[in-house]
Design a protein around this motif. Structure first.
Motif, PDB file in Angstrom:
ATOM      1  N   UNK A 133       4.404  12.528   3.008  1.00 52.06           N
ATOM      2  CA  UNK A 133       4.219  11.499   4.016  1.00 52.06           C
ATOM      3  C   UNK A 133       5.117  10.309   3.720  1.00 52.06           C
ATOM      4  N   UNK A 134       5.368  10.061   2.425  1.00 49.57           N
ATOM      5  CA  UNK A 134       6.306   9.011   2.060  1.00 49.57           C
ATOM      6  C   UNK A 134       7.717   9.336   2.517  1.00 49.57           C
TER       7      UNK A 134
ATOM      8  N   UNK B 253       0.812  -1.207   0.000  1.00 52.88           N
ATOM      9  CA  UNK B 253       0.000   0.000   0.000  1.00 52.88           C
ATOM     10  C   UNK B 253       0.848   1.260   0.000  1.00 52.88           C
ATOM     11  N   UNK B 254       1.921   1.234   0.790  1.00 53.38           N
ATOM     12  CA  UNK B 254       2.782   2.417   0.878  1.00 53.38           C
ATOM     13  C   UNK B 254       3.430   2.711  -0.472  1.00 53.38           C
TER      14      UNK B 254
ATOM     15  N   UNK C  26       1.742   3.411   9.390  1.00 51.62           N
ATOM     16  CA  UNK C  26       2.933   2.563   9.308  1.00 51.62           C
ATOM     17  C   UNK C  26       4.134   3.277   9.903  1.00 51.62           C
TER      18      UNK C  26
ATOM     19  N   UNK D  50       7.961   8.782   6.139  1.00 50.81           N
ATOM     20  CA  UNK D  50       8.051   7.339   6.358  1.00 50.81           C
ATOM     21  C   UNK D  50       9.469   6.865   6.110  1.00 50.81           C
TER      22      UNK D  50
ATOM     23  N   UNK E  24      -2.635   4.525   5.123  1.00 50.83           N
ATOM     24  CA  UNK E  24      -1.618   3.551   5.506  1.00 50.83           C
ATOM     25  C   UNK E  24      -0.320   4.184   5.998  1.00 50.83           C
ATOM     26  N   UNK E  25       0.173   5.194   5.286  1.00 54.83           N
ATOM     27  CA  UNK E  25       1.554   5.614   5.551  1.00 54.83           C
ATOM     28  C   UNK E  25       1.751   6.252   6.935  1.00 54.83           C
TER      29      UNK E  25
ATOM     30  N   UNK F 194       0.829   3.920  -3.148  1.00 49.55           N
ATOM     31  CA  UNK F 194       0.284   5.270  -3.048  1.00 49.55           C
ATOM     32  C   UNK F 194       1.356   6.338  -3.132  1.00 49.55           C
ATOM     33  N   UNK F 195       2.502   6.118  -2.508  1.00 50.10           N
ATOM     34  CA  UNK F 195       3.527   7.168  -2.506  1.00 50.10           C
ATOM     35  C   UNK F 195       4.120   7.343  -3.898  1.00 50.10           C
TER      36      UNK F 195
ATOM     37  N   UNK G 105      -5.466   6.259   0.062  1.00 54.35           N
ATOM     38  CA  UNK G 105      -4.717   5.086   0.525  1.00 54.35           C
ATOM     39  C   UNK G 105      -3.444   5.517   1.220  1.00 54.35           C
ATOM     40  N   UNK G 106      -2.768   6.505   0.628  1.00 55.92           N
ATOM     41  CA  UNK G 106      -1.543   6.992   1.260  1.00 55.92           C
ATOM     42  C   UNK G 106      -1.848   7.499   2.653  1.00 55.92           C
TER      43      UNK G 106
END
Lengths: 428, 431
Positions: B266-267, A96-97, B220, B270, B216-217, A100-101, B212-213
């Motif tokens: 956000x990525x 998922x990460x 996580x 992460x 989840x992110x 989406x990213x 979704x981002x």
């Protein structure tokens, strides 16, 4: 409705059929190895690569775009692997990460491109999100065709290796095969297929094309070779039908139509597949229940008239009433009556008007065999309980033919001993 | 509305949506059903399209109802497909959500054909425009999106507060939950319904893929930073809000999609957490492993020197190359030696030979004591032959601290010598 096949339509048709067939082949391994959603992540992760390639090359050069897509797509898959192995992030979250990213990065880049260029070029990249088969030219079909051929050749040459790695990687490893490299090459084939399909089906829906033909084919066969062939065929069909459907209604983007056609094919296979399909399984289930009910009835009826497991069928057995069976079995009256009717219809019993039932010859023979079989199963479970887990198949009437002869012999002997103790009688 | 007003409201819309998503996302990540969240956010599309077609505009109540229905349907269908249809879980999920999404895209493109709507926005949202669509509330111009998202956030917080225990138990121990009479199934579907509601609410702002981002992110990331649920929820929300702020400014600076930048931001957060998280970060783990490796190598050198002093007398020194070899060789060996010198345990006795300092001698003494006590322990309790006890003791000696050494000594009734006949160094109190 007759459709005249223009050159363009023929090109697009050919292209999508080949693409679908390819996706079916490669998707079979993806589905079997539970990598279906990794394929989805791969497709989404390809978007930034497309955009970067465009920015670098400066114009819409399809091979460059697809190379960029491949690079970031594979990068995405490697990231998922890294996260899963080196951190406490679980596989589902990792997918998922990345999905989406990377896709977000792709959107950022595509908007940047939009700012830099005229509106005309924007449509070019946007078509990669939802797909646009109409843009296919003969050149693209050659690419897709070439790739499909390469995939086919590789799959044929390395069939045994891929098969073993998919189903029993530990054994393959112990045999000295390079499991890691085979896995990687399989992933590479999946990546290449996904990337080639992007212009036609789009990022958002490519995973569906990967999953659906293979998942549909699964319902028709248990053999890998048949599944591969069928998945390829179904993929081709989906490609063809989807293209025709979306071409006939001009406003529909091809990607969603292909996916919906795929869904229909999947649904049909789910229902109609001869062994694993829902309808077939239900029919088998009902059949088995009927069969089991019948067996139970005959056994209970024979018990009601005190036939022992070694009872002979030389003399006619006593008849019985419905009440006798009900009492022996402990079933509700309606159930007893229904099962008796069923048995009569099948010719095991004959009924006289006043609620009495008589055995037919075949009925006696069958009931005797059932009694004996059940007694042998009982003996097996009592004498050899530790083998029961692996060998017992109580769906079969008798252990004969299920258990090996060396196990059957003592069981038969035991039954004979019981018979002897009961005095050789077979009087009901 | 002024420039700052636009900026503020856009950030607020993003923050509200991201916060709600982050909260629910924690449960999705912990329950390993992140992809179900992914599926639902794809699958609500047909529901939204139908609602739009019927209502002619974005109408809140029917859309939420439709979303809940579709969300539950998605969860239920993929569950049914996998258990009843005997399809593997990821395949059934993939089939269900791509089909529903494709249906949604078709419907939306149809809608877009009649209305001038860019179908791509379905995927990445229109947050930039949300501040322009305002509603008059108590004399203030408030974006409609805020009026949708704020209650949704409140409901989410309320949901989590109300079902705190149930969610907690069913997330971490489904069996216990069932045993306690809590239907894990009911909690599951309630959670799915909430996810659907939040997804629909955020949908307008960030589109389906980027929801979704946000689901989840942040969750996580928080999972990498803490082991406690309360903290995880808080950190996830903070990250969600931060990425909406940073994402907005980044998007303005580069003149690009706000939703996309939020996802990228956000990525990036992460990614930082993956590397630097205090307990679970990759770099941190690497450093810890390196530290341990250097310590063990150093102790090997100390032990080797101490043994040399035992047989050859005090003040013995090892030539640098031998010392390096005792430390396992290579760059790490040299680093270990440097570290020992810096810690004052080792010193240059001559220009080319290293020897123990007084402190180093004490450290070596403790190590050898630990080693030989363990040898006796193995010899006496496991009947290992003599030539089998040295190897394991060489490994364990690094992990026996003073407490454990004294316990061993007490257990073995303070023996004077090890199985090989060598004296066991007396405890420090004996001199």
């Amino acid at each position: 409705m007759m459709m005249t096949l223009t050159y363009n339509t023929a090109i697009v048709l050919g292209g999508t059929m080949l693409l679908g067939a390819n996706a079916g082949l490669v998707g079979t391994f993806a589905v079997l190895r539970r990598r279906a959603l990794t394929g989805d992540a791969l497709a989404h992760a390809a978007l930034p690569g497309l955009c970067l390639a465009f920015l670098i090359v400066g114009q819409r050069n399809v091979p460059a775009l697809l190379t960029g897509a491949l690079v970031t797509g594979v990068l995405g898959v490697m990231t998922i692997s890294f996260l899963r192995r080196m951190t406490r992030v679980k596989e589902d979250a990792a997918i998922g990460i990345v999905l989406s990213v990377f896709f977000g990065a792709g959107i950022v880049l595509s908007r940047l491109i939009q700012n830099l260029t005229t509106t005309g070029s924007k449509a070019g990249l946007d078509s990669y999100i939802l797909g646009k088969t109409a843009g296919m030219v003969a050149q693209d079909v050659v690419w897709v065709g070439g790739l499909s051929l390469a995939v086919l050749v590789l799959l044929v040459v390395f069939y045994k290796e891929f098969q073993l790695v998919s189903f029993d990687p530990d054994f393959a490893c112990s045999q000295g095969w390079p499991v890691g490299r085979l896995d990687l090459s399989l992933m590479g084939l999946i990546a290449a297929t996904v990337v080639i399909g992007l212009p036609a089906v789009g990022v958002a829906l490519m995973a569906a094309l990967l999953i659906m033909p293979a998942a549909a084919a699964r319902f028709w066969t248990d053999r890998l070779s048949s599944m591969l062939v069928l998945a390829a065929v179904l993929g081709g069909v989906i490609g063809a039908v989807g293209t025709m459907a979306s071409a006939s209604v001009s406003k529909l983007p091809a990607g969603p139509v292909l996916v919906l056609v795929g869904a229909v094919v999947f649904l049909a296979s789910l229902l109609l597949g001869p062994k694993r399909g829902v309808i077939a399984r239900m029919r088998r289930h009902l059949q088995f229940r009927r069969e089991f009910a019948e067996r139970s009835l005959l056994i209970q009826a024979a018990t009601a008239v005190n036939i022992p497991p070694w009872g002979s069928t030389n003399r006619p057995w006593n008849g019985f009433t419905t009440e006798m069976v009900a009492e022996t079995a402990g079933w509700p009256g309606s159930v007893v009556k229904q099962r008796l009717r069923q048995a009569e219809r099948r010719g095991w019993l004959a009924t006289t008007g006043d609620g009495r039932h008589e055995w037919t010859d075949s009925g006696q023979t069958r009931a005797a065999a059932l009694l004996r079989g059940r007694a042998l199963w009982k003996l097996f479970l009592l004498e050899m309980p530790d083998l029961a887990g692996s060998l017992a198949d109580l769906g079969e009437e008798s252990p004969e033919g299920v258990l090996p002869p060396e196990l059957m012999a003592p069981l038969r002997a035991k039954l004979e001993a019981m018979q002897a103790r009961a005095g050789q009688g077979s009087e009901p | 509305m002024s420039e700052t007003g636009l900026a503020v409201w856009t950030i607020v819309v993003g923050a509200l949506g991201n916060a709600a998503c982050a909260l629910l996302g924690c449960y999705l990540v912990l329950r390993r059903i992140s992809l179900l969240g992914d599926a639902i956010s794809h699958a609500i599309l047909p529901g939204i399209a139908v609602a739009f077609l019927l209502a002619g505009r974005i109408a809140a109540v029917p859309m939420f109802l439709g979303a809940v229905v579709v969300g539950l349907l998605t969860a239920f269908l993929s569950q049914a497909l996998s258990s009843f249809g005997r399809v593997s879980e990821d395949t059934s999920l993939g089939v269900v959500f791509t089909s529903l999404f494709a249906l949604g895209v078709l419907l939306i493109t149809n809608v877009a054909a009649n209305v001038d709507l860019d179908p791509g926005c379905v995927l990445y949202g229109l947050i930039e425009f949300t501040p322009l669509d305002t509603v008059n509330l108590l004399g203030f111009e408030i974006p409609r999106a805020v009026l949708t998202l704020a209650p949704v956030l409140a409901v989410t917080i309320g949901f989590i507060a109300l079902f705190w225990k149930e969610l907690l138990i069913s997330t971490f121990d489904a069996g216990l939950a069932s045993a306690m009479g809590l239907s894990a199934n009911v909690v599951h579907y309630l959670l799915m319904a909430m996810v659907a509601v939040v997804t629909v609410a955020s949908f307008e702002a960030v589109g389906s893929i980027l929801v979704i981002a946000m689901l989840i992110v942040p969750a996580a990331t928080a999972h990498l930073l803490t082991d406690r649920l309360m903290w995880m929820l808080g950190i996830a929300v903070a990250i969600g809000v931060a990425s909406s702020v940073l994402g907005y400014f980044g998007a303005v600076w580069w003149n690009t999609s706000v939703a996309g930048m939020m996802a990228v931001t956000v990525g990036a957060i992460f990614g930082l957490a993956v590397l630097l998280a205090p307990r679970h970060g990759v770099l941190v783990k690497l450093v810890r492993t390196l530290d341990l490796a250097l310590r063990i190598r150093g102790e090997d050198v100390l032990a080797a020197l101490y043994r040399r002093e035992e047989s050859h007398g005090e003040g013995e020194a090892l030539p640098a190359r031998d010392a390096s070899r005792a430390a396992g060789g290579g760059n790490l060996g040299r680093l270990a030696l440097m570290r020992l010198r810096r810690q004052g345990l080792l010193t240059w006795v001559t220009t080319n030979a290293l020897g123990l300092t007084a402190m180093g001698r004490v450290a070596g003494h403790d190590l050898i004591r630990a080693h030989r006590l363990w040898e006796i322990y193995l010899y006496e309790n496991f009947s290992l032959p003599l030539d089998h006890v040295h190897e394991p003791a060489s490994r364990i000696e690094h992990y026996l601290g003073p407490d454990l050494r004294e316990k061993l000594a007490a257990e073995l009734a303070s023996p004077p010598s090890d199985p090989h006949g060598r004296a066991i160094p007396r405890p420090p109190s004996d001199g």
